[in-house]
Design an enzyme around this catalytic site. Structure first.
Site, PDB file in Angstrom:
ATOM      1  N   LYS A 281     -36.218  48.790 -31.676  1.00  0.00           N
ATOM      2  CA  LYS A 281     -37.294  48.152 -30.185  1.00  0.00           C
ATOM      3  C   LYS A 281     -38.342  48.743 -29.671  1.00  0.00           C
ATOM      4  CE  LYS A 281     -33.938  46.594 -26.158  1.00  0.00           C
ATOM      5  NZ  LYS A 281     -33.154  46.574 -25.318  1.00  0.00           N
ATOM      6  N   GLU A 367     -17.823  41.553 -21.443  1.00  0.00           N
ATOM      7  CA  GLU A 367     -17.319  41.208 -19.929  1.00  0.00           C
ATOM      8  C   GLU A 367     -16.031  41.565 -19.793  1.00  0.00           C
ATOM      9  OE1 GLU A 367     -21.500  40.138 -20.124  1.00  0.00           O
ATOM     10  OE2 GLU A 367     -19.600  39.907 -21.579  1.00  0.00           O
ATOM     11  N   ARG A 395     -18.010  34.105 -17.491  1.00  0.00           N
ATOM     12  CA  ARG A 395     -17.282  35.167 -18.847  1.00  0.00           C
ATOM     13  C   ARG A 395     -15.965  35.251 -18.628  1.00  0.00           C
ATOM     14  NH1 ARG A 395     -20.987  37.672 -22.815  1.00  0.00           N
ATOM     15  NH2 ARG A 395     -21.305  35.533 -24.065  1.00  0.00           N
TER      16      ARG A 395
END
Length: 635
Positions: A281, A367, A395
């Site tokens: 990254k 979540e 969600r």
């Protein structure tokens, strides 16, 4: 940018030599740093997938071969290679979306920007191809934490059930979960895993370990059996192959030759196969590589040379106010714990984690699990605070309803980025939470209007131990304090209507929700200029409706609600029902966000477009009052 400007579509890549491809990768990184630093955006993830995206478009034939990106914020390079190179208005009104957009290109298949969904999309696409007699492969790129989501594993379980559907899963592993394996070794391991020589290699490894003095036998025993254990020791393929999925990797995600070789093998396999790529990254940009926090996952406007943010306007963020108060509460109460779904820094829990490292739980992009785990914590006497973007709580609705509220548990949900957020587009506007949460019995919901109220309402929320509580606030800079001039019931009076002349009631009661307080006061000022009297109240707790509100409403001719939530089922609807239940028959006008998917733009631009600003609201209220004035008086 001599090479990049020549790329108008993926097939233009076919004409480039290996040396030119390497030069193109460097040009793309330079372009990303230069352009994204001007607008802000997801910089780190895209710097990490440059070679991977080039290889994908060389091996696969988009759009015939469907290439899907999970979360979508890693699609900037994909946009560049499919003819979209004007990044001057990235994430701005009229410019490119920060995610895949079907309106932009036929190469964008899905617009998902909530994580862990791409494998389910891919499963459905592959099933459809099979039923339609198509042999075109489907390619799903997943990574950046998305495999921590349970939905991804539900999809894998189904994908593995079909051995003859061409589906390539590219795992973009940029979190360094495994030791880096690079270059020729990665390609060699990929070859080993697709030949009989791999089994002989495993057998040799077993014998070598057992011959190693002192520690060899112990190490071998810890691997839980020769074949699977040694596989897991060499590379993390066991869990995938146990599902029945062919595994290729790990591959150096910055080695174009290795990537193309692995992807070509995967394309020719004819069934579901996982290609595991190790990427870095922020690769190629020193400021990102030296940032251990998140490697410039998402940035605002920055100085490209240094990576330092460009200051704009100053002021404190809503998130930072919450972060400070959480630490203060942590010092006061040992039972308070924090929960995050892979968003420790963005939601403001990093200072709490630093102060109380044993009382913070990062569950990954999960979540649903976060909410029910919080329920378990609360059941055992702790008070969890789950900080999450408002749009991501969608969600976990069932878990909030059945696992927390039904059990009357004291869990506090802190919803960051509530209301119109703007530049990340439809999926990130937090416009659903107050509608969704209105239907949950016992739940209490607070909407602070300023920094002082963030602190006060958070403290009130964590005092509740027999029901879920919610505190929701906006994205960005918190404005100046909005003082109260009085209190009625639990509501703050922000403006008291001037005493009406004669026997008339005051004209308008404005119910202001959270960050809409300045707008509500502006509406009152504009009405006053037209001789219309208005009271402005902030309920603070918008669910349940304050018992004093119907009585106050009865002292006015019309009630207006102003909220940055969808109009359907929001605070306005709850207020209207409370008035009906109390037999207070008054006109109610609810101003909020229309139930539409809103294109990306700034918050101010969106509010202006949907008429959720002072002048537009005031004009509509003036018209309503004029109609009341013109109506005949009943005898």
């Amino acid at each position: 940018m001599a090479l990049l400007t020549r790329i108008r579509g993926p097939r233009d890549l076919d004409r480039l030599t290996p040396g030119q491809l390497a030069a193109l990768a460097q040009e793309i990184r330079t372009f990303l740093v230069t352009e994204v630093s001007k607008t802000g955006g997801h910089l780190g993830p895209n710097l990490g997938v440059v070679e991977l995206t080039i290889a994908l478009h060389r091996v696969f034939d988009s759009p015939r071969d469907r290439i899907l990106f999970d979360t979508g914020h890693q699609s900037y390079v994909h946009k560049l290679l499919t003819g979209r190179q004007d990044f001057s208005r990235l994430r701005m009104k009229g410019g490119l979306s920060g995610y895949p957009s079907r309106a932009e290109s036929e190469h964008d298949v899905i617009e998902n920007s909530h994580a862990s969904t791409v494998l389910s999309y891919a499963d459905g696409l592959a099933k459809a191809n099979q039923l339609l007699g198509k042999s075109d492969p489907v390619v799903a790129v997943i990574g950046d934490g998305a495999l921590t989501g349970g939905m991804a594993w539900e999809a894998l379980n189904n994908i593995a059930d079909a051995k003859d559907r061409p589906l390539v899963i590219v795992v973009n592993d940029n979190e360094r979960s495994y030791s880096p394996t690079i270059g020729g070794l990665a390609n060699h391991l990929a070859t080993l895993r697709t030949t009989q020589g791999y089994e002989r290699f495993l057998s040799w490894g077993k014998e070598a370990l057992q011959r190693t003095p002192v520690v060899g036998q112990q190490l071998f025993e810890t691997l839980h059996g020769a074949k699977k254990g040694l596989k897991d020791f060499i590379a993390p393929q066991g869990m995938f192959e146990d599902l029945g999925l062919k595994y290729i990797g790990p591959i150096d995600g910055h080695d174009l030759t290795a990537l193309e070789s692995a992807l070509t093998k995967a394309r020719g396999f004819g069934g579901p196969v996982i290609v595991h790529c190790l990427t870095e990254k922020g690769r190629g940009y020193h400021a990102a590589e030296n940032n251990d926090e998140d490697r410039f996952h998402a940035v605002g406007k920055i100085h490209p040379e240094t990576g330092l943010p460009i200051q704009s306007g100053g002021g404190r963020s809503w998130t930072s106010v919450f972060a400070e108060e959480m630490v203060a509460l942590g010092h006061e109460r040992e039972d308070i714990v924090g929960i995050t779904a892979a968003m420790l820094h963005p939601v403001g829990l990093a200072p709490f984690a630093e102060a109380f490292p044993d009382r913070i739980f990062d569950v990954g992009i999960a979540e649903q699990h976060a909410v029910t785990s919080a329920a378990g914590l609360a059941t055992n006497g702790l008070h969890p605070v789950f900080a999450v973007y408002a749009t991501f709580l969608n969600r976990a609705f069932d878990q909030v309803l059945m696992d927390v509220a039904l059990h009357k548990l004291g869990v506090t949900f802190v919803l960051d980025r509530a209301g119109v957020t703007g530049d990340d587009g439809a999926s990130h506007n937090g416009m659903w939470d107050m509608s969704m949460l209105q239907i949950i019995p016992t739940l209490r919901l607070a909407a602070p209007r300023d920094a002082e109220q963030v602190r006060a309402l958070l403290r009130e929320a964590v005092e509740v131990e027999d029901a879920p509580t919610v505190v929701r606030y906006s994205k960005g800079t918190v404005g100046p304090a909005v003082p109260a001039v009085g209190r009625i019931g639990g509501m703050d009076v922000l403006r008291a209507a001037e005493e009406p002349s004669g026997a008339h009631r005051a004209d308008v009661l404005i119910v202001s929700v959270g960050a809409m307080a300045p707008t509500s006061l502006e509406v009152a000022d504009l009405l006053a200029a037209q001789g219309i009297t208005a009271t402005v109240v902030d309920p603070r707790w918008v669910k349940p409706v304050d018992p004093a509100l119907p009585g106050l409403a009865a002292e006015h001719r019309v009630v207006v609600t102003i909220e940055d939530n969808g109009r359907v089922g929001g605070v306005g609807a709850a207020v209207a029902q409370a008035l009906r239940d109390a037999d207070v028959d008054l006109p109610v006008r609810d101003f909020g966000i229309p139930q539409e998917f809103l294109d990306h733009a700034s918050r101010a631009e969106i509010l202006a477009e949907i008429g959720l600003n002072g002048p537009d609201i005031a004009r509509k209220v003036e018209t309503l009052v004029a109609k009341l004035d013109a109506a005949p008086v009943e005898a």
